[in-house]
Design an enzyme around this catalytic site. Sequence first.
Site, PDB file in Angstrom:
ATOM      1  N   ARG A  56     224.470  82.337 174.245  1.00 25.78           N
ATOM      2  CA  ARG A  56     224.764  80.963 173.637  1.00 25.78           C
ATOM      3  C   ARG A  56     225.717  80.197 174.213  1.00 25.78           C
ATOM      4  NH1 ARG A  56     228.825  81.025 170.470  1.00 25.78           N
ATOM      5  NH2 ARG A  56     228.494  82.968 169.366  1.00 25.78           N
TER       6      ARG A  56
ATOM      7  N   TYR B  51     213.956  55.974 165.779  1.00 23.51           N
ATOM      8  CA  TYR B  51     212.934  56.943 165.404  1.00 23.51           C
ATOM      9  C   TYR B  51     213.323  57.366 164.137  1.00 23.51           C
ATOM     10  CZ  TYR B  51     211.192  61.945 165.725  1.00 23.51           C
ATOM     11  OH  TYR B  51     210.561  63.030 165.274  1.00 23.51           O
TER      12      TYR B  51
ATOM     13  N   ASP C 161     218.824  56.882 173.783  1.00 21.57           N
ATOM     14  CA  ASP C 161     217.388  57.960 173.553  1.00 21.57           C
ATOM     15  C   ASP C 161     216.541  57.357 174.616  1.00 21.57           C
ATOM     16  OD1 ASP C 161     215.165  59.119 172.959  1.00 21.57           O
ATOM     17  OD2 ASP C 161     215.788  59.078 170.637  1.00 21.57           O
TER      18      ASP C 161
ATOM     19  N   LYS D 243     208.694  65.695 174.153  1.00 24.60           N
ATOM     20  CA  LYS D 243     207.702  64.713 174.479  1.00 24.60           C
ATOM     21  C   LYS D 243     207.330  64.900 175.942  1.00 24.60           C
ATOM     22  CE  LYS D 243     208.737  64.233 170.111  1.00 24.60           C
ATOM     23  NZ  LYS D 243     209.693  63.307 169.646  1.00 24.60           N
TER      24      LYS D 243
HETATM   25  C1  LIG Z   1     210.875  63.400 168.735  1.00 23.90           C
HETATM   26  C2  LIG Z   1     211.825  62.314 169.016  1.00 23.90           C
HETATM   27  C3  LIG Z   1     213.316  62.749 168.665  1.00 23.90           C
HETATM   28  C4  LIG Z   1     213.841  64.037 167.961  1.00 23.90           C
HETATM   29  O1  LIG Z   1     212.988  65.142 168.943  1.00 23.90           O
HETATM   30  P1  LIG Z   1     212.821  66.498 168.229  1.00 23.90           P
HETATM   31  O2  LIG Z   1     212.595  67.291 169.646  1.00 23.90           O
HETATM   32  O3  LIG Z   1     211.594  66.333 167.497  1.00 23.90           O
HETATM   33  O4  LIG Z   1     213.913  67.176 167.625  1.00 23.90           O
HETATM   34  C5  LIG Z   1     214.183  61.977 168.890  1.00 23.90           C
HETATM   35  N1  LIG Z   1     213.873  60.606 169.314  1.00 23.90           N
HETATM   36  C6  LIG Z   1     212.647  60.103 169.618  1.00 23.90           C
HETATM   37  C7  LIG Z   1     212.462  58.692 170.163  1.00 23.90           C
HETATM   38  C8  LIG Z   1     211.657  61.089 169.469  1.00 23.90           C
HETATM   39  O5  LIG Z   1     210.378  60.641 169.724  1.00 23.90           O
END
Ligand SMILES: *Cc1c(COP(=O)(O)O)cnc(C)c1O
Length: 385
Positions: free
Chosen positions: A51, A103, A175, A200
């Site tokens: 962890r 998001y 982000d 992603k």
């Molecule tokens: C998918 C996504 C998230 C969240 O991420 P997870 O890996 O699904 O928890 C946050 N911001 C954006 C722009 C995303 O596309």
Amino acid sequence: MAKSKLHFNSLTVHGGQKPDESTGAVMTPIFQTSTFAQTAPGQHKGFEYSRSQNPTRQALEKSIASLEGTEYGLAFGSGLAAIDAVLKMLAPGDQVVSTNDLYGGTYRLFTSQFQKFGLDFQFVDMQNPEEVEAALTERTKIIWVETPTNPMMRVIDIAAMAQLAQKVKALLVVDNTFATPYLQQPIGLGADIVMHSATKYLGGHSDLVLGTLAVKDAKVAQQLYAIQNSSGAVCGPMDAFLTLRGIKTLHLRMQRHCENGRAVAQYLRNHPQVDAVYWPGFEDQPGYPIAQRQMKDFGGMVSFRVKDDQLKTASKVVSALQVFTLAESLGGVESLAGHPASMTHAALPPEERAKNGITDGLIRLSVGIEDAQDLLADLEQALKF
Ligand SMILES: *Cc1c(COP(=O)(O)O)cnc(C)c1O
């Protein structure tokens, strides 16, 4: 040549990684272990318990830091776990100013989990810096930016947001999931923290869920490491390994995502059944000059609205697609189609959705790396009615 001096397209392959010292393994091994032997109490090789530190995760953390142009990286069990860690730096009464087409999952985390602990969230149109400035108070601790936004592909000026954040001594968090560090490097534009859903484009193969942070300042990074270790939302070594493997081809994949994204956006714009297309690369879009300044290319995400803006029509189109798969998520090698109003953005109240252009006829495409001709032919047959 020192590895830190490498160009981006080499850092994807080498950043944060070196052959394993004990065996010479060229690829970072999957250290599938919870604990590490100590020679005497407190004497160890920098790893005590997974962890707190794990060598596979650490290689990924260094890789993402190098790609975002900093020294400090952290990896979590999901993108939302990474966001959760950032919010835990705040205290009751603190304020977060963010964009109004955030998001859906981030919006839900902010409003359904953190509001009850006394954090205040303001959602404004971040294309308009005056509107952001008007929302700032001495309680503003974070400006939270997502650009291009999801699913409307609005472009927010990161450097302008950095200036505003400095004015009130707030942290600027970006982000960077949609753009990836291949297209956009927020720390160089003044951001303090860069967040990714590595689920992603970084992972890139739709085979894992993982989140990362890259942090500019050592003090902020120390706070976040403490939260990561205290709350424990870390990723496992297998997913860290898969993300590292994905990152090695990030620059190649992104190049094709951008080419195909452009082809799809231009095709849809000329289609008689399509009312509007959202893609940051159109010269007549308001965000274009900013996109051109802060991004290297325009990415593989394209949204469009069917002519009659009806749920029935949008539903027919996404169900008829055969090369594009109807599914949540984005950023994988395969093309996906989604219906934001009923899928990714269902967590937003209908009024919020409508206000931001997320109407029933809106379709979001994550354009993959297939042959562009097959993608256009698939859209052609699905839009024939
Ligand atoms: C998918 C996504 C998230 C969240 O991420 P997870 O890996 O699904 O928890 C946050 N911001 C954006 C722009 C995303 O596309």
